[in-house]
Design an enzyme around this catalytic site. Structure first.
Site, PDB file in Angstrom:
ATOM      1  N   GLY A 187      53.160  14.272   0.852  1.00 22.06           N
ATOM      2  CA  GLY A 187      52.418  15.474   1.237  1.00 22.06           C
ATOM      3  C   GLY A 187      51.147  15.678   0.451  1.00 22.06           C
ATOM      4  O   GLY A 187      51.162  15.690  -0.766  1.00 22.06           O
ATOM      5  N   SER A 188      50.012  15.867   1.122  1.00 18.15           N
ATOM      6  CA  SER A 188      48.747  15.885   0.399  1.00 18.15           C
ATOM      7  C   SER A 188      47.577  16.208   1.320  1.00 18.15           C
ATOM      8  O   SER A 188      47.760  16.736   2.404  1.00 18.15           O
ATOM      9  CB  SER A 188      48.546  14.529  -0.271  1.00 18.15           C
ATOM     10  OG  SER A 188      48.936  13.488   0.611  1.00 18.15           O
TER      11      SER A 188
END
EC number: 4.1.1.65
Length: 233
Positions: A187-188
């Site tokens: 996640g980013s």
């Protein structure tokens, strides 16, 4: 065989050790109880899915800027590129692509050119969809000089869950458009700073495919602020 390939994608080498760990834990869980074991199987499959690395068909037409990440456009606004890249202190149009834990997290070069700078900076781990993530979160920034002499910056930003940015390239490397240059685990967000005077051709909330979706054309005009905003996720 083609049907199997539709559902089973290649896995990036960065994910092998994580899948191995998940599989080992799953084996141990089966020794305790089948219910926990099957939960482990589900998590192992999810881990494999997270590190998938499907092939992409990058548009061949010259002058295009391509999305570096799968995800959703969360911000379009003027911003100064990270100071550590040594680029001019001039606001450029920044397009941010937010990646959830369900997106493919392999990052691809938005343009072809020479990597002139790679700069890592530690930081915090705010939700990557927030505007302040660009300034405060852990990040790794690249400057790419194109054949026409213009620079484009792309920044890998860690998020609330992501705690590990991986970059495969160093200054002096030559990148092709759509070529893999890194990934961010779990996640980013990716920020692209378009060259001065280039307008984005995407909108906030639009779904992006790394290596395929066109963000902008390098010959387009000056960006207006009509799309400025923020998407929270």
């Amino acid at each position: 065989m083609n049907m199997i390939g539709t559902f089973i994608k290649p896995m990036h080498p960065e994910g092998r050790k994580f899948v191995a760990i998940f599989a080992a834990v799953t084996f141990g869980l089966f020794l305790l109880t089948p219910i926990l074991g099957w939960i482990g199987v589900g998590l192992t499959v999810w881990c494999y899915y997270f590190f998938r690395d499907p092939e992409r068909v990058t548009p061949a037409r010259p002058g295009l800027v391509i999305s570096p990440a799968d995800g959703v456009v969360s911000l379009i606004e003027p911003a100064v590129p990270p100071a550590e890249l040594g680029l001019p202190d001039v606001p450029l149009t920044r397009v941010s692509v937010f990646m959830s834990v369900f997106n493919c997290h392999v990052n691809r070069a938005p343009v072809a050119g020479e990597v002139t700078a790679v700069a890592y900076r530690p930081g915090k781990f705010f939700n990557a969809s927030l505007d302040k993530a660009s300034a405060d979160n852990e990040r790794n920034s690249l400057a790419i000089r194109m054949e026409d002499g213009r620079d484009l910056a792309v920044v890998q930003i860690a998020g609330l869950v992501a705690r590990r940015i991986v970059c495969f390239v160093k200054p002096g490397a030559q990148l092709g458009r759509g070529e893999r240059f890194g990934l961010i685990r779990f996640g980013s967000r990716l920020d692209v700073y378009l060259p001065e005077g280039v307008s984005p051709q995407v909108e906030i909330g639009q779904t992006m495919i790394a290596g395929e979706t066109v963000i902008a054309e390098l010959g387009t005009g000056v960006h207006t602020d009509q799309n400025k905003g923020e998407l929270h996720g």
